[in-house]
Design a protein around this motif. Structure first.
Motif, mmCIF file in Angstrom:
data_model
loop_
_atom_site.group_PDB
_atom_site.id
_atom_site.type_symbol
_atom_site.label_atom_id
_atom_site.label_comp_id
_atom_site.label_asym_id
_atom_site.label_seq_id
_atom_site.Cartn_x
_atom_site.Cartn_y
_atom_site.Cartn_z
ATOM 1 N N PHE A 9 0.856 -1.181 0.000
ATOM 2 C CA PHE A 9 0.000 0.000 0.000
ATOM 3 C C PHE A 9 0.893 1.232 0.000
ATOM 4 N N SER A 10 0.299 2.361 -0.366
ATOM 5 C CA SER A 10 1.047 3.616 -0.404
ATOM 6 C C SER A 10 0.143 4.736 0.097
ATOM 7 N N LEU A 11 0.497 5.281 1.268
ATOM 8 C CA LEU A 11 -0.292 6.332 1.888
ATOM 9 C C LEU A 11 0.624 7.467 2.345
ATOM 10 N N VAL A 12 0.061 8.415 3.061
ATOM 11 C CA VAL A 12 0.830 9.559 3.570
ATOM 12 C C VAL A 12 0.621 9.647 5.071
ATOM 13 N N GLY B 288 -0.452 8.069 11.957
ATOM 14 C CA GLY B 288 -1.722 8.230 11.261
ATOM 15 C C GLY B 288 -1.514 8.304 9.769
ATOM 16 N N LEU B 289 -2.346 7.595 9.006
ATOM 17 C CA LEU B 289 -2.166 7.521 7.556
ATOM 18 C C LEU B 289 -3.450 7.892 6.821
ATOM 19 N N THR B 290 -3.291 8.539 5.688
ATOM 20 C CA THR B 290 -4.414 8.858 4.820
ATOM 21 C C THR B 290 -3.928 8.846 3.374
ATOM 22 N N GLY B 291 -4.840 9.042 2.441
ATOM 23 C CA GLY B 291 -4.466 9.029 1.030
ATOM 24 C C GLY B 291 -5.650 9.406 0.169
#
Length: 217
Positions: free
Chosen positions: A52-55, A137-140
């Motif tokens: 996966f790839s998030l920010v 904490g991660l979002t995308g």
């Protein structure tokens, strides 16, 4: 015939409210059990997790590679969640406090937003201040959120074209996923599993992993 007095009316209403909340809790419990059976049922270790790839809340890229080397506790939720998410994150915080006393800094608690329209990195950063200091904490974007939810078999109902200023509901699976230091799925803890049981299961998982691999994190 007995009159319908104010007292009996109040008792009738209270009984109705009590039944409402009882059936609401039972519905949630049964839904959770069905979700876990559907999502986790397989032979051997379920295939949960993956690329996966998030920010992060710091605005930095974060992928599955960042989970390696520690015992990760991954929870999917959203910052506008009124009660369930805060309760589960409080449970994670309390469990981590107990686990770190025994094992040290070998854990990585992760919060992944299922509401990408409203949960910016800044919003998540502010939200996580109320919980364990080591939380990431991660979002995308929506597509990235959908991909990581699919990898972890997480259900979420956020509309793909949600308006950040709009009024919409978000529903999602309620599990804390435990991943070992090599990034493999170990266990999932539902809403009804108490903190003490979470700590016990993680301690058991660590002991088993150390016996199988001969390693210590």
């Amino acid at each position: 015939m007995q009159a319908f007095t104010p007292t009996s009316a109040v008792l009738f209403i209270l009984a109705g409210v009590g039944l409402f909340y009882y059936f609401k809790q039972e519905k949630a419990r049964l839904a959770e059990e069905r979700e876990k059976e559907r999502g986790l049922k397989s032979y051997g270790r379920p295939n949960i997790g993956g690329p996966f790839s998030l920010v992060s809340q710091d605005g930095k890229p974060f992928t599955e590679a960042n989970l390696l080397g520690k015992w990760s506790m991954v929870y999917f939720g959203f910052t506008n969640c009124p009660d369930i998410c805060p309760a589960e994150l409080d449970k994670m915080t309390s469990a981590l406090d107990d686990l770190q006393k025994e094992h040290g800094d070998i854990f990585l608690p992760v919060f992944i937003s299922v509401d990408p329209a409203r949960d910016s990195p800044q919003q998540i950063s502010e939200y996580l201040k109320d919980f364990h200091q080591s939380f990431v904490g991660l979002t995308g974007e929506y597509a990235e959120t959908k991909a990581v939810c699919k990898a972890y078999r997480v259900y979420f109902s956020t509309p793909p074209t949600a308006d950040p200023k709009g009024d919409y509901l978000v529903d999602h699976s309620i599990f804390i996923y435990l991943m070992d230091p090599s990034g493999k799925f170990v266990d999932a803890f539902g809403q009804n599993i108490a903190k003490e049981d979470v700590v016990g299961k993680i301690n058991e998982a660590i002991s088993n992993w150390q016996s199988e691999t001969g390693k210590k994190v």
